[in-house]
Design a protein around this motif. Structure first.
Motif, mmCIF file in Angstrom:
data_model
loop_
_atom_site.group_PDB
_atom_site.id
_atom_site.type_symbol
_atom_site.label_atom_id
_atom_site.label_comp_id
_atom_site.label_asym_id
_atom_site.label_seq_id
_atom_site.Cartn_x
_atom_site.Cartn_y
_atom_site.Cartn_z
ATOM 1 N N PRO A 26 1.632 7.988 -6.019
ATOM 2 C CA PRO A 26 0.843 7.466 -4.897
ATOM 3 C C PRO A 26 0.201 6.119 -5.240
ATOM 4 O O PRO A 26 -0.212 5.875 -6.375
ATOM 5 N N ALA A 27 0.112 5.263 -4.247
ATOM 6 C CA ALA A 27 -0.488 3.947 -4.459
ATOM 7 C C ALA A 27 -1.920 4.067 -4.952
ATOM 8 O O ALA A 27 -2.372 3.265 -5.783
ATOM 9 N N GLU A 28 -2.655 5.086 -4.473
ATOM 10 C CA GLU A 28 -4.061 5.238 -4.866
ATOM 11 C C GLU A 28 -4.216 5.668 -6.317
ATOM 12 O O GLU A 28 -5.316 5.609 -6.878
ATOM 13 N N GLY A 30 0.797 -1.220 0.000
ATOM 14 C CA GLY A 30 0.000 0.000 0.000
ATOM 15 C C GLY A 30 0.828 1.267 0.000
ATOM 16 O O GLY A 30 0.299 2.347 0.308
ATOM 17 N N LYS A 75 -4.531 11.965 -9.869
ATOM 18 C CA LYS A 75 -4.182 11.678 -8.466
ATOM 19 C C LYS A 75 -2.688 11.866 -8.196
ATOM 20 O O LYS A 75 -2.232 11.608 -7.089
ATOM 21 N N SER A 127 3.629 4.115 -1.864
ATOM 22 C CA SER A 127 3.833 4.780 -3.153
ATOM 23 C C SER A 127 5.054 4.215 -3.870
ATOM 24 O O SER A 127 5.989 3.704 -3.241
ATOM 25 N N CYS A 162 -2.529 4.125 -8.696
ATOM 26 C CA CYS A 162 -2.118 2.955 -9.470
ATOM 27 C C CYS A 162 -3.180 1.853 -9.442
ATOM 28 O O CYS A 162 -3.734 1.546 -8.386
ATOM 29 N N THR A 163 -3.410 1.255 -10.588
ATOM 30 C CA THR A 163 -4.291 0.100 -10.708
ATOM 31 C C THR A 163 -3.581 -0.963 -11.522
ATOM 32 O O THR A 163 -3.185 -0.731 -12.661
#
Length: 200
Positions: free
Chosen positions: A187-189, A102, A155, A104, A191-192
């Motif tokens: 940021p991890a959020e 979770g 993001k 970055s 990335c998909t």
């Protein structure tokens, strides 16, 4: 004897005046800014050389006139890579380990101070992270077995640099890789993880 200055116009001059007024009406409707300084002094419009010869430079352009802008590198970057279009990155082992926790994706050194050109030439450590605008390139040329992520640019918190439009950079490599540099971290959020045959 009746004063000649008060005589009514003869029938021969009335059609001419009507044509003059019609001409004035048509010109004022098409180019309202051209007549502002001439109508009061010459209601028939006959002495308005500006109206007959060239548009006034003091008024606004007609609504149908096109406008032009020479693009800056930032303008070109936004046009070539709109905010809504995603980026892609083939993950390194360190990238994948961080994302699985979770965290970055980080540059090799967020405090480094090298140029985008030096990063593209392979200099490390760097404050930049390489991505591409082309999903197929991420899979076919950069995948190292750790997966590929789709990155939501909205993001991202750092700057992005499109190397295709960066001043002084060019050539076949730049064109082929469609590289976009992300500064410091992803940021991890943002990335998909995507599948090779899945929706990217």
């Amino acid at each position: 004897m009746r004063d000649q200055s008060t005589r009514r116009p003869t029938s021969a001059t009335q059609p001419q005046q009507k044509l003059q007024l019609l001409f004035l009406f048509l010109v004022s409707a098409a180019f309202p800014s051209l007549l502002t300084s001439n109508v009061a002094a010459d209601p028939a419009g006959l002495s308005c050389r500006t109206c007959r010869e060239k548009p006034s430079t003091s008024g606004s352009s007609p609504p149908s006139s096109p406008l032009f802008r020479a693009l800056t590198p930032a303008d070109r970057q936004r046009l070539d890579s709109p905010p809504s279009s995603p980026l892609f990155r083939a993950l390194s082992r360190a990238d994948r380990q961080r994302l699985d926790k979770g965290k970055s994706i980080k540059a090799t050194d967020p405090k480094a101070n090298i140029t985008p050109s030096q990063h593209q030439e392979g200099k490390k450590p760097s404050q930049y992270i390489s991505t591409t605008k082309d999903k197929d390139l991420a899979w076919d040329f950069f995948d190292r077995g750790n997966g590929v992520v789709r990155i939501d640019k909205k993001k991202l918190k750092g700057n992005t640099i499109d190397m295709q439009t960066y001043p002084g950079v060019g050539g076949a490599l730049t064109t082929r890789e469609k590289e976009v540099l992300v500064e410091n971290k992803i940021p991890a959020e943002a990335c998909t993880l995507i599948r090779r045959d899945g929706d990217g």
